[in-house]
Design a protein around this motif. Structure first.
Motif, short mmCIF file in Angstrom:
data_model
loop_
_atom_site.label_atom_id
_atom_site.label_comp_id
_atom_site.label_asym_id
_atom_site.label_seq_id
_atom_site.Cartn_x
_atom_site.Cartn_y
_atom_site.Cartn_z
N GLN A 401 0.75 -1.27 0.09
CA GLN A 401 0.05 0.06 0.12
C GLN A 401 0.89 1.28 -0.06
OE1 GLN A 401 -3.17 0.58 -0.01
NE2 GLN A 401 -3.96 -1.50 -0.03
N SER A 402 2.04 1.37 0.65
CA SER A 402 2.91 2.22 0.78
C SER A 402 3.18 2.78 -0.68
CB SER A 402 4.14 2.17 1.75
OG SER A 402 4.65 1.01 1.15
N GLU A 403 3.72 2.05 -1.28
CA GLU A 403 4.19 2.19 -2.88
C GLU A 403 2.95 2.58 -3.64
OE1 GLU A 403 6.34 0.04 -6.68
OE2 GLU A 403 6.07 -1.02 -4.91
N PHE A 404 1.99 2.14 -3.22
CA PHE A 404 0.69 2.35 -4.20
C PHE A 404 0.38 3.84 -4.06
CE2 PHE A 404 -4.16 3.31 -3.84
CZ PHE A 404 -4.36 2.98 -5.24
N LYS A 405 0.63 4.52 -2.90
CA LYS A 405 0.26 5.78 -2.63
C LYS A 405 1.13 6.91 -3.27
CE LYS A 405 -1.91 4.77 2.16
NZ LYS A 405 -1.84 5.21 3.49
N LEU A 406 2.36 6.41 -3.64
CA LEU A 406 3.17 7.29 -4.34
C LEU A 406 2.90 7.31 -5.89
CD1 LEU A 406 6.76 5.93 -2.91
CD2 LEU A 406 5.39 7.88 -2.20
N ILE A 407 1.86 6.64 -6.29
CA ILE A 407 1.59 6.78 -7.73
C ILE A 407 0.11 7.27 -7.81
CG2 ILE A 407 0.88 5.44 -9.60
CD1 ILE A 407 2.71 3.23 -8.87
N ASP A 408 -0.10 8.42 -8.40
CA ASP A 408 -1.21 9.09 -8.98
C ASP A 408 -1.68 9.22 -10.32
OD1 ASP A 408 -3.31 10.94 -8.85
OD2 ASP A 408 -2.53 12.69 -8.04
N LYS A 409 -2.80 8.48 -10.48
CA LYS A 409 -3.25 8.52 -11.75
C LYS A 409 -3.68 9.65 -12.42
CE LYS A 409 -8.35 7.30 -11.52
NZ LYS A 409 -9.23 6.42 -11.96
N ARG A 410 -3.94 10.59 -11.76
CA ARG A 410 -4.67 11.95 -12.15
C ARG A 410 -3.27 12.87 -12.74
NH1 ARG A 410 -7.25 13.36 -6.67
NH2 ARG A 410 -5.24 13.11 -6.17
N PRO A 411 -3.65 13.18 -14.02
CA PRO A 411 -2.78 14.21 -14.66
C PRO A 411 -2.62 15.27 -13.79
CG PRO A 411 -4.85 14.07 -16.08
CD PRO A 411 -4.88 12.81 -14.87
N SER A 412 -1.54 16.15 -13.92
CA SER A 412 -1.25 17.40 -13.50
C SER A 412 -2.19 18.65 -14.00
CB SER A 412 0.13 17.72 -13.09
OG SER A 412 0.70 17.95 -14.61
N LEU A 413 -2.48 19.63 -13.38
CA LEU A 413 -3.02 20.87 -13.86
C LEU A 413 -2.57 21.46 -15.05
CD1 LEU A 413 -5.44 22.95 -13.85
CD2 LEU A 413 -4.04 24.27 -12.34
N LYS A 414 -1.18 21.14 -15.10
CA LYS A 414 -0.24 21.82 -16.18
C LYS A 414 -0.51 20.85 -17.36
CE LYS A 414 4.44 22.89 -17.46
NZ LYS A 414 5.87 22.64 -17.05
N ASN A 415 -0.43 19.73 -17.41
CA ASN A 415 -0.73 18.59 -18.59
C ASN A 415 -2.08 18.72 -18.89
OD1 ASN A 415 2.02 17.67 -18.10
ND2 ASN A 415 1.46 16.27 -16.73
N LEU A 416 -2.92 19.26 -18.08
CA LEU A 416 -4.29 19.06 -18.57
C LEU A 416 -4.53 20.49 -19.35
CD1 LEU A 416 -6.41 18.17 -15.23
CD2 LEU A 416 -6.30 16.78 -17.39
N ILE A 417 -4.23 21.47 -18.78
CA ILE A 417 -4.27 22.63 -19.77
C ILE A 417 -3.25 22.65 -21.05
CG2 ILE A 417 -3.55 25.16 -19.71
CD1 ILE A 417 -4.18 25.46 -16.87
N ARG A 418 -2.17 21.93 -20.83
CA ARG A 418 -1.52 21.84 -22.31
C ARG A 418 -2.22 20.90 -23.25
NH1 ARG A 418 2.92 17.34 -21.52
NH2 ARG A 418 1.06 16.21 -21.51
N ASP A 419 -2.79 19.59 -22.68
CA ASP A 419 -3.61 18.94 -23.69
C ASP A 419 -5.08 19.53 -24.18
OD1 ASP A 419 -2.12 16.68 -23.21
OD2 ASP A 419 -3.17 15.56 -21.43
N LEU A 420 -5.48 20.40 -23.23
CA LEU A 420 -6.64 21.21 -23.82
C LEU A 420 -6.53 22.28 -25.02
CD1 LEU A 420 -9.56 22.24 -23.52
CD2 LEU A 420 -8.77 23.88 -21.83
#
Length: 643
Positions: A401-420
């Motif tokens: 579980q500790s390693e799982f918490k280090l991984i975030d599947k959500r893209p960052s705000l910067k990447n979202l705006i770039r993709d938009l």
């Protein structure tokens, strides 16, 4: 002009920005704009004056400056003070008496009004400095939080707003427009135009909002299509929105699937990522941009440490599948992950292809999107993450579980705006999108529509939502007249004026009220003479209006107005004397605010874009231009010659 003011307050009561004006206050202003504005200034906006000597600080003739202090409540329960200034100016004393905004919107045949009222909220805290006070109310300042202009006939323009994106520290764009809308309702304006050239996330927001919501951002307050550039009509604008927003995602896959271009393959990767990432079914262009904007909104809340909204229920409801189907797919997924090394990632699409024989695509999507934090037989955990390089969702086995918490599947705000921005440039921007996409012309039409207008309905008496006063008559008065000058015979078209008469008023009183109304509103109608009522030329002036017309009636009066004296001819129409001709290939016959060039042979104006001319070449160096119509040697192209 130094003018003394007696019995006037030098300081107005501070108003609440979020609730002013209230409905109770608005109900007291029942007349037309030309009278409401004076009552409003008297009640809420004392003239900016020097408290030591009690005189108006403004020295220019035809200029009046007032202010209203406001209190703005912030989210942290703090408060800040701002000022709204009202500048009353006379075009007769201006070097530029004509209104450029009226010409672009389509009100060029309105006579020039006697007064213009500028409503300005500067983009900084109030100050007592005289020099700063003069600077903060300059009309040309592009940093104002709000700049609205209303002519004395009730027609106006929302010249500028600057919310959070424009540098505001405390007020959002929505709060500013809502305040402006309440103010316009109180003053009972007629129509307000806005030129929407705003950008958000680095893209033209009028196109983005139209695709996602079906109308421009200002449509949230009732603004609708006003005038399209390059002769685009309202029906063409609506059709363009419907076609692009309803474009299926499968179209882009069929168009670019066999193409090896890196940019085009990136487009498919980005679309695939959001289609796989979202709990909602992405079928059209509108669905795609709605999902990206929703993720940006949630990312902003996440970054600001605000509580995130509960996610909407997925349209892929589990009620559509049996428990046996779900257990079969889930068991197959777990077997696959038990055979995969911990350090290896599996792409969403690869895993979906491996499962395609076990169940339908909808069941597979349902199970994969709920795979997060699934515990395997050996105690390892399945995590999902966003790969920034491939623009795709990937799955990976984590040791605990500790390693799982280090991984975030959500893209960052910067990447979202770039993709938009990338998606906008690839699908909605006609200047950057692939030429093979068959919606380029429709995307151009949407961008060409910048002028939006809200009709407040106050030019007709039955729209005024007030209780009928037994002692008052409300008459909507139209004027048919002509202005004859030395060289031109012009026929301006002033809008109707609301006349408020006593219930015992006669036809003579009606004519006098109409004369005063039009003379007080328009400069060029100073010498107006009212002659008769249309279709009632022989009615006696002593007849009572209530008996002859009734209440809430509409009447048209005729009149003549010589404008040769006093230099009034330049104020006949907002469009000037109209001694220039617009006749473009796109069908435009009037100024629409787009760049034009006049033929040096026939003096007819045409759009530079319709002539396929380079604007930099035209406006940076002197040239001689001959349009295709006048060029006898080559009728297929324009001739540009350097001077």
């Amino acid at each position: 002009m130094v003018k003394k003011f007696r019995n006037r307050r030098d300081h107005a009561a501070t108003q609440n920005f979020s609730s002013f004006p209230s409905e109770e206050v608005s109900a007291k202003f029942t007349g037309p704009f030309r009278t409401n504005i004076n009552e409003f200034i008297t009640q809420f906006a004392p003239i900016v004056s020097n408290p030591r000597i009690g005189i108006n600080l403004v020295s220019k003739p035809g200029f009046l400056k007032c202010k209203i202090p406001f209190n703005v409540s912030l989210r942290n329960e703090e408060h800040v003070d701002i000022n709204m200034y009202i500048l009353e100016k006379s075009p007769a004393n201006s070097n530029s008496p004509l209104c450029r905004d009226c010409q672009v919107v389509g009100w060029s045949k309105h006579p020039v009004c006697k007064k213009r009222y500028h409503f300005i909220i500067p983009n900084h805290q109030p100050t007592i400095s005289k020099k700063r006070s003069r600077k903060e109310t300059r009309e040309e300042d592009t940093k104002h939080l709000l700049h609205g202009l209303i002519h004395s006939n009730g027609y106006g323009h929302l010249v500028r707003i600057n919310g959070i994106q424009g540098g505001s520290k405390n007020l959002s764009g929505s709060e500013i427009v809502s305040f402006w809308d309440r103010l316009c309702k109180l003053l009972r304006v007629r129509q307000i135009s806005v030129m929407d050239v705003s950008k958000k996330y680095g893209v033209a927001y009028r196109s983005l909002h139209a695709i996602t919501k079906g109308f421009p951002w200002y449509g949230l307050w009732g603004y609708d299509f006003g005038k399209g550039g390059f002769n685009v009509t309202k029906d063409e604008y609506r059709k363009a929105i419907d076609i692009i927003s309803g474009k299926p995602m499968s179209y882009f896959f069929s168009l670019f699937s066999r193409c090896s271009s890196s940019e085009r393959s990136r487009l498919l990767n980005v679309i695939s990522f959001y289609r796989d990432f979202s709990d909602k079914k992405l079928s059209t262009v509108r669905d795609l941009f709605c999902v990206v904007l929703d993720l940006i909104h949630k990312a902003k809340k996440r970054d600001s440490r605000e509580e995130e909204e509960d996610e909407e229920e997925s349209p892929l409801s589990s009620n559509n599948f049996t428990e046996k189907d779900k257990r079969t797919v889930e068991a197959t997924i777990l077997k696959i992950f038990m055979l995969v090394d911990e350090c290896r990632s599996i792409k969403y699409q690869d895993l979906k292809k491996a499962l395609y024989r076990t169940a339908s695509p909808d069941i597979i999507d349902y199970c994969l999107k709920r795979l997060k934090q699934t515990v395997l037989e050996d105690g390892s955990v399945v995590a999902s993450l966003y790969n920034d390089d491939t623009h795709s969702i990937e799955f990976r086995r984590c040791r605990d579980q500790s390693e799982f918490k280090l991984i975030d599947k959500r893209p960052s705000l910067k990447n979202l705006i770039r993709d938009l921005k990338f998606l906008f440039d690839s699908i909605l921007d006609p200047n950057t999108m692939d030429e093979r996409i068959d919606t380029v012309d429709y995307a151009t039409r949407i961008l060409d529509c910048k002028v939006f207008i809200k009709d407040y309905g106050n030019q007709r008496t039955h729209y005024i939502n007030v209780e009928e006063d037994a002692e008052k008559l409300r008459i909507c008065c139209n004027l048919e007249h002509s202005c004859k000058t030395k060289n031109l015979y012009l026929k301006p078209q002033p809008p109707s004026e609301l006349l408020v008469l006593h219930n015992t008023a006669t036809i003579r009183d009606l004519k006098l009220a109409a004369l005063n109304a039009f003379q007080n509103v328009y400069i060029a109608l100073k010498g107006l003479r009212i002659e008769s009522l249309v279709d009632h030329e022989y009615i006696n002036d002593s007849v009572h209006v209530r008996l002859f017309l009734g209440n809430n009636a509409t009447v048209t009066v005729t009149g003549k107005c010589p404008v040769n004296y006093g230099g009034l001819s330049k104020f006949i129409m907002e469009g000037g004397k109209m001694n220039w001709i617009v006749d473009c290939f796109c069908g435009v016959k009037d100024d629409d605010g787009e760049k034009m060039i006049a033929c040096d042979s026939c003096n007819v104006w045409k759009h530079t874009r319709c002539l396929s001319l380079d604007d930099d070449q035209i406006f940076d160096s002197p040239i001689k231009f001959v349009c295709p119509t006048c060029d006898s040697t080559n009728n297929t192209r324009s001739i540009l010659t350097s001077v």
